[in-house]
Design a protein around this motif. Structure first.
Motif: not given
Length: 484
Positions: A239-240, A243, A246-247, A389, A392-393, A396
Motif C-alpha cells: 500500500s505504501l 502511494i 496513485w500520486i 493509500a 494520501f495520493s 498530494s
C-alpha cells in the motif's frame, strides 16, 4: 496432480460488478465534470474559479473517497452487514450529485465532495469484499478481480463518453443530475439482487457466514498468528508503494486538462472539424481497461499454471509502477518534440496506453492479494488500508501539480518518470525476500500435513508460538494449492 477449477462465476459476482458499473459511471463522469465546471467561466456555465482551485477540489474528491472507506470498513467488519450499507452509500452519493446540480459557489461543490465521500465509504470496500467472499476457491480471484475491473471501466467509459457530449449540449449542471439518477437506480438494482449474494454480507465480516457456528466461535477467540501478522505487514508495505503509483496516476489528468488542452493548449484536439472532448481521455483509459481486463486475467491464470509460475504480487506492483514511469517519458518527449507548436493528439493516446497498462497490472491485483492473504475477520479493513493509500495520493497530487508549474514541463515529466522507474527497480530487486512474508518456502509440507491430520486445532495454535517458522511454512500450503 492438476487441480480442476470451474470457470463459472456466481450470479452475485455479476450483480456486484454491474453495480460497480453504475456507480463508476456517475463517479468518473462527475469527477471530470467538477474539475472543468469549477474552472470554466461563468459565461460558459461554470463557477469561474482558478485552475489551481479546480485541481485542489478534484484532489479532495479523490482523497476523501479513499479515506472514508476505512470508517465504513469498521462498520461492515464489526457492526452491520455490508450488503445493507451499500444502498445507503449510493443514496448519499446521489444526494451529493444533486448538491452539485444546484451549486452556485465552491461551497456547493464541497457539499458534493463530503456526501460522495461518505457514500463511497459505505460502498466501495464493501462491494469489493463481498466479491471476494463469493468465491470459495481463491485461485479464481486474480481473474475475478480483473473481470470486475473491466465492469468498473465499462461504467467509466460510458459515463465519461456520454457526459462529455451531453455537457457540450446541455451544460454541466444537467449532467450532475444525470449522475444522481444513475446511482439512485443502482441502489434499487443492488437491493433487488440480495438473493444472488446468498448469505454473504448479511452479517459483519468478522463472522464467516459459511462456517460452522462452533468453529466461528472458537476462531474468534484465536489471536492472529505470526504469519497473519506478516501478511498484514506485507499488505501495508504494498500500500505504501501504491502511494507513489496513485500520486502520478491521478496527476496525469491535470496536464491533460490544463497543459495539453484548455486556453493555452499545447496539443491539437481536433480531428478534421471535430473537436475531441477532453473527457474522452478518461474514456480512452476506460475502454483500454475493458479490453485488457479479461486479457490480463486470462494471462495471470495461464502464467500461474505454467511450470515457472506467476509473478508474485511485489513483482507485479513493480511492473505496474515501471509502466507508469514509461508513460511520463512519453509526455516529456512530446513536449520536447513539439517545440513552439502543438503536439499531435497521438502523443496523448500513447501516454494513455502506457498509463492504462500500468494501472491494469497494478490496481485490480491489489484487491486479489488482500482477498487471498488478509485475515478473514479483517478483510474489509485490509481492503480499506489499500485504498487509504490513495487518500494520501489524492491529498498530494493537486498540490504537487501546483508546485511543478514553476518548472519546465518536460523536466517535470522526466523527473516523475525517473522516480517511478527507480521505485519499481528497488521493489523488483527485493521482491523475493518480501514474498517470503506471505508465502514462505514450503519445504516442510509433509511434516505439516502430518501435524494437521493428527493434532487438534488448539494444539496447532499452541505450536505457532513455539515453532513460528514451521507454522508459517506449512499454513501456506493451502494457498499454494489454490494458486496452482
Amino acid at each position: 496432480m492438476e487441480k480442476n477449477v470451474s470457470n463459472q462465476k456466481p450470479r452475485g459476482f455479476y450483480a456486484a460488478c454491474i453495480s460497480f458499473s453504475f456507480e463508476r459511471f456517475a463517479f468518473y463522469a462527475a469527477k471530470w465534470l467538477m474539475t472543468v465546471f469549477v474552472a470554466a467561466s461563468i459565461m460558459d456555465g461554470g463557477l469561474g474559479l482558478s485552475t489551481g482551485e479546480a485541481a485542489r477540489m478534484s484532489a479532495n474528491l479523490v482523497a476523501f473517497t479513499y479515506l472514508l472507506p476505512l470508517f465504513g470498513a469498521y462498520i461492515s467488519d464489526y457492526l452491520v452487514g455490508a450488503r445493507y450499507l451499500i444502498p445507503i452509500g449510493l443514496i448519499l452519493m446521489g444526494a451529493g450529485f444533486l448538491a452539485a446540480w444546484k451549486a452556485e459557489s465552491a461551497s456547493g461543490i464541497n457539499v458534493m465532495v463530503i456526501l460522495v465521500s461518505l457514500g463511497t465509504g459505505l460502498f466501495k470496500s464493501q462491494n469489493n469484499a463481498i466479491i471476494g467472499r463469493l468465491f470459495t476457491d481463491k485461485s479464481q480471484l486474480d481473474e475475478a478481480y480483473s473481470t470486475q475491473y473491466s465492469f468498473v471501466n465499462i461504467g467509466s467509459f460510458i459515463g465519461t463518453t456520454v457526459i462529455g457530449i451531453l455537457a457540450a449540449k446541455h451544460g454541466y449542471r444537467f449532467c450532475f443530475l444525470i449522475c444522481a439518477i444513475i446511482v439512485f437506480i443502482d441502489a434499487i438494482w443492488y437491493i433487488a439482487n440480495y438473493k444472488n449474494f446468498g448469505n454473504v454480507g448479511k452479517k459483519p465480516f468478522k463472522i464467516n457466514e459459511n462456517a460452522d457456528p462452533d468453529e466461528v466461535k472458537n476462531k474468534e477467540k484465536v489471536p492472529l498468528t505470526k504469519l497473519e501478522k506478516n501478511r498484514i505487514f506485507a499488505i501495508i508495505l504494498v500500500s505504501l508503494f501504491s502511494i507513489i503509483f496513485w500520486i502520478f496516476w491521478y496527476l496525469a489528468s491535470l496536464p491533460v486538462l490544463f497543459h495539453w488542452a484548455g486556453e493555452t493548449a499545447a496539443a491539437n484536439w481536433t480531428i478534421g472539424s471535430f473537436e475531441v472532448p477532453t473527457s474522452w481521455f478518461d474514456s480512452l483509459n476506460a475502454i483500454l481497461c475493458i479490453i485488457l481486463g479479461p486479457v490480463l486475467g486470462s494471462y495471470w491464470t495461464k502464467k500461474a499454471n505454467s511450470p515457472k509460475g506467476d509473478f508474485n504480487m511485489f513483482q507485479k506492483t513493480a511492473l505496474g509502477i515501471f509502466l507508469l514511469g514509461l508513460s511520463y517519458i512519453v509526455f516529456g518527449t512530446a513536449e520536447v518534440v513539439r517545440g513552439n507548436g502543438q503536439a499531435s493528439l497521438i502523443w496523448i493516446i500513447i501516454f494513455g496506453i502506457f498509463l492504462t497498462l500500468g494501472e491494469m497490472v497494478f490496481s485490480p491485483l491489489g484487491n486479489s492479494f488482500i482477498a487471498k492473504y488478509a485475515p478473514s475477520q479483517l478483510i474489509t479493513t485490509m481492503m480499506s488500508v489499500w485504498v487509504l493509500a490513495v487518500f494520501f495520493s489524492g491529498k498530494s497530487y493537486g498540490a504537487i501539480y501546483d508546485y511543478t508549474q514553476q518548472f519546465p514541463f518536460d523536466k517535470v515529466m522526466f523527473t516523475i518518470a525517473a522516480i517511478a522507474i527507480i521505485s519499481a527497480a528497488v521493489l523488483w530487486i527485493f521482491s523475493g525476500k518480501l514474498q517470503k512474508l506471505v508465502e514462505p518456502n514450503a519445504a516442510d509440507k509433509k511434516e505439516y500435513e502430518k501435524l494437521h491430520k493428527t493434532e487438534k486445532t488448539e494444539d496447532i495454535e499452541k505450536t505457532v508460538d513455539k515453532e513460528n517458522i514451521k507454522t508459517e511454512e506449512t499454513i501456506i500450503f493451502e494457498s499454494d494449492d489454490e494458486n496452482n
